[in-house]
Design an enzyme around this catalytic site. Structure first.
Site, mmCIF file in Angstrom:
data_model
loop_
_atom_site.group_PDB
_atom_site.id
_atom_site.type_symbol
_atom_site.label_atom_id
_atom_site.label_comp_id
_atom_site.label_asym_id
_atom_site.label_seq_id
_atom_site.Cartn_x
_atom_site.Cartn_y
_atom_site.Cartn_z
ATOM 1 N N CYS A 102 -38.721 -6.011 16.192
ATOM 2 C CA CYS A 102 -39.193 -7.091 15.307
ATOM 3 C C CYS A 102 -40.689 -7.352 15.373
ATOM 4 C CB CYS A 102 -38.414 -8.380 15.567
ATOM 5 S SG CYS A 102 -38.642 -9.052 17.210
ATOM 6 N N CYS A 110 -35.165 -6.957 13.726
ATOM 7 C CA CYS A 110 -35.079 -6.220 14.987
ATOM 8 C C CYS A 110 -34.571 -4.802 14.784
ATOM 9 C CB CYS A 110 -34.183 -6.973 15.966
ATOM 10 S SG CYS A 110 -34.779 -8.649 16.292
ATOM 11 N N LYS A 175 -27.389 -13.013 23.681
ATOM 12 C CA LYS A 175 -28.566 -13.608 23.052
ATOM 13 C C LYS A 175 -28.130 -14.313 21.773
ATOM 14 C CE LYS A 175 -33.049 -12.498 21.072
ATOM 15 N NZ LYS A 175 -34.088 -11.468 20.897
ATOM 16 N N ARG A 197 -31.455 -13.759 11.736
ATOM 17 C CA ARG A 197 -30.952 -12.780 12.700
ATOM 18 C C ARG A 197 -29.463 -12.972 13.013
ATOM 19 N NH1 ARG A 197 -35.903 -10.924 13.599
ATOM 20 N NH2 ARG A 197 -37.455 -11.972 14.891
ATOM 21 N N GLU A 213 -19.782 -9.574 24.979
ATOM 22 C CA GLU A 213 -21.089 -8.921 24.812
ATOM 23 C C GLU A 213 -21.618 -8.396 26.143
ATOM 24 O OE1 GLU A 213 -22.811 -8.139 22.259
ATOM 25 O OE2 GLU A 213 -22.143 -9.360 20.583
ATOM 26 N N LYS A 228 -29.616 -15.911 26.939
ATOM 27 C CA LYS A 228 -30.798 -16.460 26.276
ATOM 28 C C LYS A 228 -30.403 -17.265 25.054
ATOM 29 C CE LYS A 228 -34.789 -14.875 23.766
ATOM 30 N NZ LYS A 228 -35.401 -13.765 23.110
HETATM 31 C C1 PBG Z 1 -37.407 -10.262 20.125
HETATM 32 C C2 PBG Z 1 -37.425 -11.442 21.033
HETATM 33 C C3 PBG Z 1 -37.403 -12.807 20.707
HETATM 34 C C4 PBG Z 1 -37.573 -13.496 21.906
HETATM 35 C C5 PBG Z 1 -37.654 -12.557 22.926
HETATM 36 N N1 PBG Z 1 -37.548 -11.285 22.358
HETATM 37 C C6 PBG Z 1 -37.354 -13.505 19.401
HETATM 38 C C7 PBG Z 1 -36.200 -13.390 18.508
HETATM 39 O O1 PBG Z 1 -35.168 -12.801 18.812
HETATM 40 O O2 PBG Z 1 -36.350 -13.892 17.410
HETATM 41 C C8 PBG Z 1 -37.657 -14.998 22.052
HETATM 42 C C9 PBG Z 1 -38.412 -15.499 23.228
HETATM 43 C C10 PBG Z 1 -38.782 -16.938 23.175
HETATM 44 O O3 PBG Z 1 -38.451 -17.698 22.253
HETATM 45 O O4 PBG Z 1 -39.452 -17.347 24.125
HETATM 46 N N2 PBG Z 1 -36.203 -9.950 19.546
#
Ligand code: PBG
Length: 304
Positions: A102, A110, A175, A197, A213, A228
């Site tokens: 991304c 992504c 995530k 996303r 997952e 996350k």
């Molecule tokens: C990339 C990614 C993201 C984050 C870490 N790797 C953003 C997303 O998925 O949109 C978020 C990290 C943060 O908010 O501190 N895919």
């Protein structure tokens, strides 16, 4: 009687590498965090290491973005250059790289886009190329954050084939499609140009799905599994910790950081106490590692 205590070894500090020279731009909504050119990143890495933080996570902001995110696997890309420069000056700092498309794609998704949709399988090849390229530049560990299905296995196979069987994978395993990533998307300039996303990241309402997952990523060869965001997903961290025997990481994301910084700026909360409480709660829930923009602030307190 205290059951949980934070240690510097818990922390991984995210850094944003950009192109150019002598550049250090503070990120809106993330006070204290910067987009930095390679020369500045090296200085910052030194500071991080001297505070006793053992590890950083690198994100790249390339000069040019295109539909296939070619900056991600460019041997002269920003992350590749930064890894070499940091290893040269701060050899003992452990470097993890975020592996995703991304930040490098013109559309901000992504994965690869075909007919308006993200295509899972064709993306795997590019992610594997990116991971191999990071390992080739000297990354100690790779961290795929894209949430395509099968990417951990694809990356593991590619790393093994290219002679990087010793490079571990920390997968962003559970995530969520979270609104807490807002400030990061400004930082990484990776806001999707259309859609969202939700076709590849998880529904915040789902708990059991997280275990599925995580199990898939472990089966494919993940060495560390990540949940996350962190603060609003403590139940997931706890579930993952109890269900599996791998180290668990948690990402205390940008929006979680911004809220606390903003509240403190308004004088409405006690920043350091709230920060330490949040980090402690993430560890208490079961995280062995915490990715956090607070790492330096917390280190300063722990070092006292
Ligand atoms: C990339 C990614 C993201 C984050 C870490 N790797 C953003 C997303 O998925 O949109 C978020 C990290 C943060 O908010 O501190 N895919």
């Amino acid at each position: 009687m205290r059951e949980t205590s934070l240690s510097l070894d818990d922390f991984i500090y995210p850094l944003f590498v950009t192109y150019g020279k002598n550049t250090r731009k503070e990120i809106k909504a993330m006070p204290g965090c910067f987009q930095e050119s390679v020369d500045k990143i090296v200085k910052h890495a030194k500071e991080v290491y001297s505070l006793g933080i053992p590890s950083v996570l690198l994100f790249g902001i390339p000069e040019h973005k295109d539909a296939l995110g070619s900056g991600a696997y460019d041997p002269h890309g920003v992350v590749q250059k930064a890894i070499k420069a940091i290893k040269d000056k701060v050899p003992n700092l452990y470097i993890i790289t975020d592996v995703c498309m991304c930040e490098y794609t013109s559309h901000g998704h992504c994965g690869i886009i075909e007919k308006g949709d993200v295509k899972n399988d064709p993306t795997l090849e590019l992610l594997a190329k990116e991971a191999v390229s990071h390992a080739g530049a000297g990354a100690d560990m790779v961290a795929p954050s894209d949430m395509m299905d099968g990417r951990v296995g694809a990356i593991r196979d590619a790393l093994d084939e290219e002679g990087f069987s010793e490079v571990p994978i920390m997968s962003y395993a559970a995530k969520y499609a979270s609104a807490f990533y807002g400030p990061f998307r400004d930082a990484a300039e990776s806001t999707p140009k259309f859609g969202d996303r939700r076709s590849y990241q998880m529904d915040p309402a789902n708990r059991r799905e997280a275990l599925k997952e995580v199990a898939l990523d472990i089966e494919e060869g993940a060495d560390i599994v990540m949940v996350k965001p962190a603060m609003t997903y403590l139940d997931i961290i706890s579930d993952v910790k109890n269900a599996f025997d791998l180290p668990v990481a948690a990402y205390n994301v940008s929006g979680e950081y911004s809220l606390i910084k903003a509240g403190a700026k308004l004088g409405w909360i006690d920043e350091s106490r709230v920060m330490m409480e949040v980090l402690t709660s993430i560890k208490r829930a079961g995280a062995d590692l915490i990715l956090t923009y607070f790492a330096k602030d917390a280190a300063k307190i722990l070092n006292k």
